[in-house]
Design a protein around this motif. Structure first.
Motif, mmCIF file in Angstrom:
data_model
loop_
_atom_site.group_PDB
_atom_site.id
_atom_site.type_symbol
_atom_site.label_atom_id
_atom_site.label_comp_id
_atom_site.label_asym_id
_atom_site.label_seq_id
_atom_site.Cartn_x
_atom_site.Cartn_y
_atom_site.Cartn_z
ATOM 1 N N LEU A 118 0.838 -1.198 0.000
ATOM 2 C CA LEU A 118 0.000 0.000 0.000
ATOM 3 C C LEU A 118 0.873 1.248 0.000
ATOM 4 O O LEU A 118 1.951 1.264 0.599
ATOM 5 N N ALA A 119 0.393 2.297 -0.626
ATOM 6 C CA ALA A 119 1.121 3.561 -0.609
ATOM 7 C C ALA A 119 1.099 4.153 0.792
ATOM 8 O O ALA A 119 0.104 4.059 1.513
ATOM 9 N N ALA A 124 3.018 8.665 -2.938
ATOM 10 C CA ALA A 124 2.982 7.557 -3.885
ATOM 11 C C ALA A 124 3.985 6.476 -3.505
ATOM 12 O O ALA A 124 4.111 5.461 -4.193
ATOM 13 N N GLU A 125 4.704 6.661 -2.402
ATOM 14 C CA GLU A 125 5.724 5.706 -1.946
ATOM 15 C C GLU A 125 5.079 4.486 -1.297
ATOM 16 O O GLU A 125 4.082 4.614 -0.593
ATOM 17 N N GLY A 130 13.181 4.358 -0.136
ATOM 18 C CA GLY A 130 13.588 5.344 -1.127
ATOM 19 C C GLY A 130 14.016 6.669 -0.537
ATOM 20 O O GLY A 130 14.609 7.504 -1.241
ATOM 21 N N ARG A 131 13.718 6.896 0.737
ATOM 22 C CA ARG A 131 14.113 8.137 1.401
ATOM 23 C C ARG A 131 15.496 8.051 2.033
ATOM 24 O O ARG A 131 16.014 9.059 2.525
ATOM 25 N N LEU A 132 16.063 6.861 2.081
ATOM 26 C CA LEU A 132 17.346 6.692 2.763
ATOM 27 C C LEU A 132 18.449 7.461 2.046
ATOM 28 O O LEU A 132 18.582 7.365 0.817
ATOM 29 N N PRO A 133 19.273 8.196 2.785
ATOM 30 C CA PRO A 133 20.468 8.794 2.177
ATOM 31 C C PRO A 133 21.444 7.694 1.786
ATOM 32 O O PRO A 133 21.381 6.571 2.306
ATOM 33 N N TRP A 134 22.350 8.013 0.916
ATOM 34 C CA TRP A 134 23.214 6.992 0.333
ATOM 35 C C TRP A 134 23.979 6.183 1.374
ATOM 36 O O TRP A 134 24.202 4.977 1.201
ATOM 37 N N ASN A 166 0.188 -1.923 6.954
ATOM 38 C CA ASN A 166 -1.023 -2.736 6.842
ATOM 39 C C ASN A 166 -2.206 -1.828 6.501
ATOM 40 O O ASN A 166 -2.009 -0.660 6.158
ATOM 41 N N LYS A 167 -3.426 -2.351 6.607
ATOM 42 C CA LYS A 167 -4.594 -1.598 6.166
ATOM 43 C C LYS A 167 -4.948 -0.434 7.086
ATOM 44 O O LYS A 167 -5.781 0.400 6.735
ATOM 45 N N THR A 168 -4.347 -0.368 8.266
ATOM 46 C CA THR A 168 -4.690 0.692 9.217
ATOM 47 C C THR A 168 -3.629 1.780 9.325
ATOM 48 O O THR A 168 -3.950 2.934 9.608
ATOM 49 N N VAL A 169 -2.356 1.424 9.100
ATOM 50 C CA VAL A 169 -1.294 2.377 9.397
ATOM 51 C C VAL A 169 -0.010 1.998 8.667
ATOM 52 O O VAL A 169 0.209 0.822 8.343
ATOM 53 N N HIS A 170 0.811 2.997 8.386
ATOM 54 C CA HIS A 170 2.213 2.752 8.032
ATOM 55 C C HIS A 170 3.012 3.246 9.230
ATOM 56 O O HIS A 170 2.898 4.410 9.625
#
Length: 239
Positions: A118-119, A124-125, A130-134, A166-170
């Motif tokens: 789920l996003a 849209a993530e 994808g937010r991790l610095p290198w 899950n369906k309730t929270v990230h």
């Protein structure tokens, strides 16, 4: 810690929504502490979660040791199995949540599994990876949860973060190794959430008293007991 706010040109940490700031609950070996105690430290997690709510922060003074022991803290967390907790109410509530998850397709919480796909609400993530610095990418590749549906994000010498969807929270669990007087450290856990609409808000409001009064205190007491047992076992092996 290298790389953290190392230059005066580095932007200040983002401002977070901090509900109920200053509330403290102390009970035996665990305590829920002010969110400011977490936000005022230069944790790397601040770089990733400016759009999440810091739900609560827990300190556990009994889980302590030298700097090198943080790897042991991470192993303790990833081996945790609340569904088999010796504390009856915690075990019951965990099993009830799993049952409700199956009935209403909310997702389970007692077994490792792939992310829900789920996003993240408002984006849209589908993952925070994808937010991790290198310099944090791949640092937790060797870490796996044995019984819980968390996916590791990164691991440093004094921080570990993992996400759950899950369906309730990230949500995100953050473990920190906090320095204290005498050169030792103690464990601290922070929980970040981004609820999924009204269902997520209602779910978080419903489970909050159970988390604060039953589940987290019992899990932290069990963690402290396991920590002491493992240290004693190692000491006996070294004799």
């Amino acid at each position: 810690m290298p790389g953290i706010y190392a230059s005066v040109l580095t932007p200040a940490p983002p401002t977070f929504y901090v509900p109920y700031a200053g509330v403290h609950i102390v009970d035996g070996d665990h305590m829920r502490i002010s969110r400011a105690e977490h936000l005022n430290r230069a944790w790397r997690i601040h770089e990733l979660l400016s759009d999440f709510t810091l739900e609560d922060v827990w300190a556990q003074p009994e889980i302590s040791g030298p700097a090198a022991d943080f790897e042991r803290v991470v192993r303790l967390a990833t081996a945790s199995n609340p569904a088999k907790s010796p504390h009856g109410p915690t075990r019951f509530l965990w099993q009830v949540r799993d049952l409700l998850g199956r009935w209403f397709d909310l997702g389970g919480i007692s077994a490792p599994h792939e992310p829900a796909g789920l996003a993240i609400p408002g984006t849209a993530e589908r993952t925070l990876a994808g937010r991790l610095p290198w310099d944090l990418i791949g640092t937790a590749d060797g870490v796996r949860f044995e019984h819980l549906p968390f996916v590791p994000l990164y691991l440093t010498a004094d921080e570990f973060a993992a996400e759950i969807s899950n369906k309730t929270v990230h949500g995100v669990m953050h473990l920190g190794w906090v320095p204290r007087a005498g050169g030792s450290f103690h464990a601290q856990m922070a929980v970040y959430v981004k609820p999924r609409g009204l269902l997520g808000d209602a779910y978080m409001a419903f489970i909050r008293p159970f988390r604060y009064l039953i589940v987290y205190p019992a899990l932290e007491r069990q963690s402290a007991k396991t920590w002491r047992r493992d240290l004693l076992a190692e000491a006996r092996e070294d004799e």
